[in-house]
Every structure is written in structure tokens, then in C-alpha cells.
Write a protein that holds these residues in place. Structure first.
Motif, PDB file in Angstrom:
ATOM      1  N   ILE A  38     -11.716  -0.331  -1.986  1.00  0.00           N
ATOM      2  CA  ILE A  38     -11.179  -1.619  -0.780  1.00  0.00           C
ATOM      3  C   ILE A  38     -13.001  -2.723  -1.376  1.00  0.00           C
ATOM      4  O   ILE A  38     -13.657  -1.942  -1.079  1.00  0.00           O
ATOM      5  CB  ILE A  38     -11.391  -1.252   0.786  1.00  0.00           C
ATOM      6  N   ARG A  66      -3.761   6.202   1.408  1.00  0.00           N
ATOM      7  CA  ARG A  66      -3.265   6.538   0.508  1.00  0.00           C
ATOM      8  C   ARG A  66      -3.283   6.335  -1.029  1.00  0.00           C
ATOM      9  O   ARG A  66      -3.175   5.713  -2.386  1.00  0.00           O
ATOM     10  CB  ARG A  66      -1.566   4.803   0.608  1.00  0.00           C
ATOM     11  N   CYS A 101      -5.263   2.189   3.368  1.00  0.00           N
ATOM     12  CA  CYS A 101      -5.263   2.011   2.069  1.00  0.00           C
ATOM     13  C   CYS A 101      -6.225   3.152   1.548  1.00  0.00           C
ATOM     14  O   CYS A 101      -6.306   4.233   0.288  1.00  0.00           O
ATOM     15  CB  CYS A 101      -6.162   0.959   1.751  1.00  0.00           C
ATOM     16  N   GLU A 102      -6.992   3.360   2.341  1.00  0.00           N
ATOM     17  CA  GLU A 102      -7.449   5.250   1.887  1.00  0.00           C
ATOM     18  C   GLU A 102      -6.867   6.594   2.564  1.00  0.00           C
ATOM     19  O   GLU A 102      -7.012   7.059   1.683  1.00  0.00           O
ATOM     20  CB  GLU A 102      -8.727   5.004   3.216  1.00  0.00           C
ATOM     21  N   GLY A 140      -4.461   3.872  -2.090  1.00  0.00           N
ATOM     22  CA  GLY A 140      -4.737   2.392  -2.775  1.00  0.00           C
ATOM     23  C   GLY A 140      -5.630   1.297  -3.302  1.00  0.00           C
ATOM     24  O   GLY A 140      -6.984   1.933  -3.107  1.00  0.00           O
ATOM     25  N   SER A 141      -5.391   0.302  -3.026  1.00  0.00           N
ATOM     26  CA  SER A 141      -6.676  -1.029  -3.805  1.00  0.00           C
ATOM     27  C   SER A 141      -6.251  -2.933  -2.746  1.00  0.00           C
ATOM     28  O   SER A 141      -4.765  -2.229  -2.348  1.00  0.00           O
ATOM     29  CB  SER A 141      -5.900  -0.661  -5.351  1.00  0.00           C
ATOM     30  N   PHE A 142      -7.177  -2.621  -2.316  1.00  0.00           N
ATOM     31  CA  PHE A 142      -6.814  -4.026  -1.507  1.00  0.00           C
ATOM     32  C   PHE A 142      -8.244  -4.763  -1.487  1.00  0.00           C
ATOM     33  O   PHE A 142      -9.765  -4.089  -1.476  1.00  0.00           O
ATOM     34  CB  PHE A 142      -6.678  -3.093  -0.104  1.00  0.00           C
ATOM     35  N   LEU A 145       1.186  -1.564  -0.106  1.00  0.00           N
ATOM     36  CA  LEU A 145      -0.481  -0.098   0.182  1.00  0.00           C
ATOM     37  C   LEU A 145       0.546   1.331  -0.064  1.00  0.00           C
ATOM     38  O   LEU A 145       0.404   2.231  -0.521  1.00  0.00           O
ATOM     39  CB  LEU A 145      -0.867  -0.376   1.447  1.00  0.00           C
ATOM     40  N   PRO A 147      -1.228  -2.324  -5.555  1.00  0.00           N
ATOM     41  CA  PRO A 147      -2.746  -2.495  -5.737  1.00  0.00           C
ATOM     42  C   PRO A 147      -2.452  -4.576  -4.932  1.00  0.00           C
ATOM     43  O   PRO A 147      -1.377  -5.095  -5.507  1.00  0.00           O
ATOM     44  CB  PRO A 147      -3.635  -3.407  -6.576  1.00  0.00           C
ATOM     45  N   LYS A 164      -9.340   1.341  -7.413  1.00  0.00           N
ATOM     46  CA  LYS A 164      -9.059   2.293  -6.406  1.00  0.00           C
ATOM     47  C   LYS A 164      -9.968   1.723  -5.909  1.00  0.00           C
ATOM     48  O   LYS A 164     -10.791   1.962  -5.201  1.00  0.00           O
ATOM     49  CB  LYS A 164      -8.969   3.830  -6.402  1.00  0.00           C
TER      50      LYS A 164
END
Length: 236
Positions: free
Chosen positions: A223, A89, A86-87, A91-93, A62, A67, A221
Motif C-alpha cells: 500500500i 490478498r 489488500c493486505e 495486493g497493490s494499492f 484486489l 494492482p 506489492k
């Protein structure tokens, strides 16, 4: 798709084999004490490591903007922390206790059955899981997900391992030689028993599901869950 494998045990090796067959490449492998390749070359990371290092692996991905799909269980006390990272950054999770398509269908069947049976108080529900001797956590993450699906529609307050408490959902965990993963939900009354069972025959189902999740997550992008990946919709 260029994949980083975080954890290179039996699952990691199975993912590698199937990913290569699907035309993907493995650009990084993290083994127990060493690593091969370049993590920064990866389009996506897949984590099947151990509870002790899962947080480090997920955080690393992350923070690097890579991802990540994680199937490691036994670390969920830190799940909210990883979601927040994740939020922060952007990101992707995706985390799943089990990536098997069949198991994720079973999760939804389990929830529907729990809702259907809920008014009939004469049925007492319990969960049993059986895994190989090398599995470290108990109960399995899959069993916990099953229990959580039941609790949404139950008067029981929580689940516990090997309990006889009246208002608690009992989970029994067994460890046997060369069992890929078996999960049984039982509704017992004095008159009859209703059972739901999922039995894995190989690790390939888990590995294929993880690759499917990685293909879904790449270039997105946010969760997500396996319900998003598989397009499963169930009314709570």
C-alpha cells in the motif's frame, strides 16, 4: 502497460488520451452501464468512478490480483476495509485524494507551513475549496487531506464544513461553473493574513499523476501513497 479504466467520464477519457500518448494501451473500460474489453488482460487498474461504485471497483481489482490506483473520493469511511483486503490478498494499492504533482507538493508545503505557524496562536487557520458544479462530494478529498495535514500541528481537534466552532478547523466548499479545482489555506490575524493557494488549470495534471502512480505501482506489492511515488519526504 495494459490499463483497465474503471470509470470513463472526463477523467477517464483524459487518462486514456495521455496513456496512449505515452505508449500504454487501454484493454478495458467500465462505463456507467456497460463495459468494453477484458479486465483480466490488464496489468493495472485505474479507478476514477463515483463514491457509489468505488468500493466495488477496488475490491474487484484486489480480488483479481490486479494492482489498482484509485482517485475516487467520498468513500473513505471504507478505506481501512480496502487496506485490509489488500493486505489479505498480498495486493497493490494506491489511493490519493489528488494525483496532481503540484497538489502533492502543495500538501507538503501545507504541512510545513502548519508546523511553522503553530506556535503563533494569534493566527486562525481555515481552508476553502472551489470546484465545478458536477462534483458530488463536499468538501473535496483534497481539502480533507489539506485539513489533516494542518491538524497534525494544530490545537484544533477536527475539521468541519461551514463551522464557527473555536476548536474546529473550518472548511468552506463552493461549486462554480467550470472550475477544475482551487484550494486556499488562510492564516488570519488582526494584523495580517498568510495564504497558500493551488489552482488547477486543466485535468491533465490529475491524469498524468495517476498514470505516473500506475507506472510506479506495477510489479510492486503493498500500500503506497503519492509521497512514495514522488519521493517526497517531510518530517512530521
Amino acid at each position: 502497460m495494459k490499463i483497465a479504466l474503471l470509470g470513463y467520464g472526463k477523467m477517464g477519457k483524459t487518462i486514456e488520451k495521455l496513456a496512449l500518448e505515452k505508449g500504454h494501451s487501454i484493454v478495458f473500460k467500465s462505463l456507467s452501464k456497460t463495459a468494453e474489453g477484458k479486465f483480466e488482460d490488464a496489468d493495472i487498474a485505474i479507478d476514477f468512478s463515483s463514491p457509489e461504485v468505488a468500493i466495488k471497483n477496488i475490491s474487484k481489482a484486489l480480488e483479481a490480483g490486479t494492482p489498482i490506483v484509485s482517485g475516487t473520493t467520498g468513500w473513505l469511511d471504507k478505506y481501512d476495509e480496502m487496506v485490509k483486503l489488500c493486505e489479505n490478498r498480498n495486493g497493490s494499492f494506491i489511493y490519493a485524494s489528488n494525483f496532481s504533482v503540484g497538489v502533492n507538493l502543495f500538501f507538503s508545503i501545507n504541512e510545513y507551513a502548519a508546523k511553522l505557524i503553530a506556535p503563533w496562536k494569534e493566527y486562525n487557520v481555515s481552508v476553502e475549496e472551489i470546484h465545478h458544479l458536477q462534483k458530488k462530494d463536499a468538501p473535496s478529498g483534497t481539502a480533507i487531506t489539506i485539513a489533516e495535514g494542518i491538524l497534525k500541528h494544530s490545537d484544533k481537534k477536527d475539521w468541519k464544513l461551514n463551522t464557527s466552532e473555536e476548536n474546529t478547523l473550518n472548511i468552506t466548499a463552493k461549486r462554480e461553473e467550470d472550475v477544475k479545482g482551487t484550494h486556499i489555506v488562510s492564516y488570519d490575524s488582526s494584523i495580517d493574513t498568510i495564504s497558500l493557494k493551488h489552482e488547477a488549470h486543466s485535468r491533465e495534471g490529475f491524469a498524468l499523476g495517476a498514470i505516473l502512480a500506475a507506472e510506479f505501482l506495477k510489479d510492486k506489492k503493498g500500500i503506497f501513497t503519492m509521497k512514495d511515488v514522488l519521493g517526497i519526504k517531510i518530517n512530521d
